[in-house]
Design an enzyme around this catalytic site. Structure first.
Site, PDB file in Angstrom:
ATOM      1  N   CYS A  84     -11.346   5.385 -30.134  1.00  0.00           N
ATOM      2  CA  CYS A  84     -11.958   5.873 -31.371  1.00  0.00           C
ATOM      3  C   CYS A  84     -13.464   6.036 -31.189  1.00  0.00           C
ATOM      4  CB  CYS A  84     -11.652   4.940 -32.527  1.00  0.00           C
ATOM      5  SG  CYS A  84     -12.465   3.328 -32.420  1.00  0.00           S
TER       6      CYS A  84
ATOM      7  N   GLU B 118      -9.025  -1.692 -26.672  1.00  0.00           N
ATOM      8  CA  GLU B 118     -10.084  -1.557 -25.674  1.00  0.00           C
ATOM      9  C   GLU B 118     -11.073  -2.721 -25.759  1.00  0.00           C
ATOM     10  OE1 GLU B 118      -9.370   2.703 -27.282  1.00  0.00           O
ATOM     11  OE2 GLU B 118      -9.005   0.618 -27.920  1.00  0.00           O
TER      12      GLU B 118
END
Length: 367
Positions: free
Chosen positions: A76, A53
């Protein structure tokens, strides 16, 4: 016009580029889309490096505001080797996150998506989930069982022999097949052989890739219940450069253990006299060391032990158009075997390729 599944397929393809580089982390890919156009992409490229990401957001820049983000695994939400991806997603102004699956890692486990939803981001999960789970099966197995993914490999003749009746086995497969084996070695954490194979073939068990550095150097694991591996073997002589782990039984002579230790090997004494139990202790220990994938290269007894213990997850077999014959010539998988056809291990959607004159079959074990 591309649809959501197209973007997720692209993210999965990106994720696969991390194979061999990111373990024990999962492989993750990410695509960012603005007004039907891909404006950024990324994948987790190496263990300890930025997550997919973050790579995609950095590539996207200001165009991330109001965009949709497609990622193969839940972002996460905890501080590990890198900061939380959820914080970066919120700060970038992403309006929608589509994740293929939740991350079962205990410090995430739905918390990442919940954090994004709490920040007002539309979240969706489950798109191409089966494909995402298949991609990261080794990671998921390690989390669920504490044991690594076990890949069994062998080369054999058309009549199912891995050596002649005298034990000669070089070379059954072609150079093209052996190049694939080196690719397999380059992406695993450990390569497992028995002392018989180490003694007969004197292998080095390293990955040699043409014009490339392997992603990782696998540890060499030798199953040797009596700790009798020769000090002159290549495995012992190179133990100070490349880890060599000799797994022995509880009755291994102390003087042999000291000899191998002095030569640079790590000797792991497994607390069981039963071969099957020792194997399970070994897998538990390799899992404790966060090894995600191991490659079992033989010989017949070692592959048979993994088979009897039902510890094989994936198979790579190379079949050469040769015939050896001989009742005493070994087949790839020894051990006790099965009594009924219904008890066999079945392979799921096997893939068959031609490699020169050889045939190469690869598949996962059906669960």
């Amino acid at each position: 016009m591309p649809v959501d599944s197209d973007y997720m397929q692209q993210a999965l393809a990106l994720a696969a580029r991390g194979q061999g580089f990111v373990e024990p982390n999962p492989m993750v890919g990410c695509v960012i889309v603005q007004d039907g156009q891909v404006v950024g992409e990324g994948w987790h490229q190496r263990f300890g490096g930025p997550h997919a990401e973050i790579e995609a957001l950095q590539a996207t820049g200001a165009r991330a505001k109001g965009a949709s983000l497609y990622v193969t695994l839940e972002p996460c939400c905890h501080h590990g080797k890198t900061p939380p991806c959820t914080d970066a997603i919120v700060a970038a102004g992403i309006k929608r996150v589509v994740a293929a699956m939740q991350d079962p890692f205990p410090q995430v486990a739905g918390g990442g998506l919940a954090q994004l939803a709490a920040a007002g981001i539309v979240t969706e999960v489950g798109l191409l989930a089966a494909e995402a789970r298949a991609l990261n099966s080794p990671y998921l197995k390690l989390l669920a069982t504490g044991r690594p993914w076990v890949i069994a490999k062998w080369a054999m003749t058309l009549d199912g022999k891995i050596a002649t009746c005298t034990g000669d086995s070089r070379w059954i497969s072609s150079e093209a097949s052996r190049a694939i084996v080196h690719q397999l070695r380059s992406r695993v954490d450990a390569i497992v052989v028995g002392r018989g194979t180490a003694q007969r073939d004197d292998p080095l068990l390293t990955a040699r890739l043409e014009n490339a550095q392997p992603p990782r150097n696998a540890a060499r694991v030798i199953l040797d219940s009596a700790a009798r591996l020769s000090s002159q073997s290549q495995l012992v002589r190179t133990a100070r450069q490349i880890p060599a782990l000799v797994a022995t039984g509880p009755d291994a002579p102390e003087n042999e253990v000291r000899r191998l230790t002095a030569a640079g090997c790590e000797v792991l004494v497994l607390p069981a006299s039963d071969r099957g139990q020792r194997l399970k202790f070994l897998l538990d220990e390799l899992g404790r060391r966060r090894m995600t994938n191991i490659l079992v290269e033989g010989g017949s007894e070692v592959l048979g032990s993994f088979f009897d213990a039902r510890q094989i997850d994936e198979v790579h077999a190379f079949v050469a158009p040769k015939l050896f014959g001989g009742e005493t010539a070994r087949s790839p998988v020894g051990g006790a075997g099965i009594a009924a056809v219904a008890d066999c291990l079945q392979l799921d959607r096997p893939e068959l390729r031609r490699l020169g004159d050889d045939f190469y079959l690869s598949a996962r074990v059906k669960r």
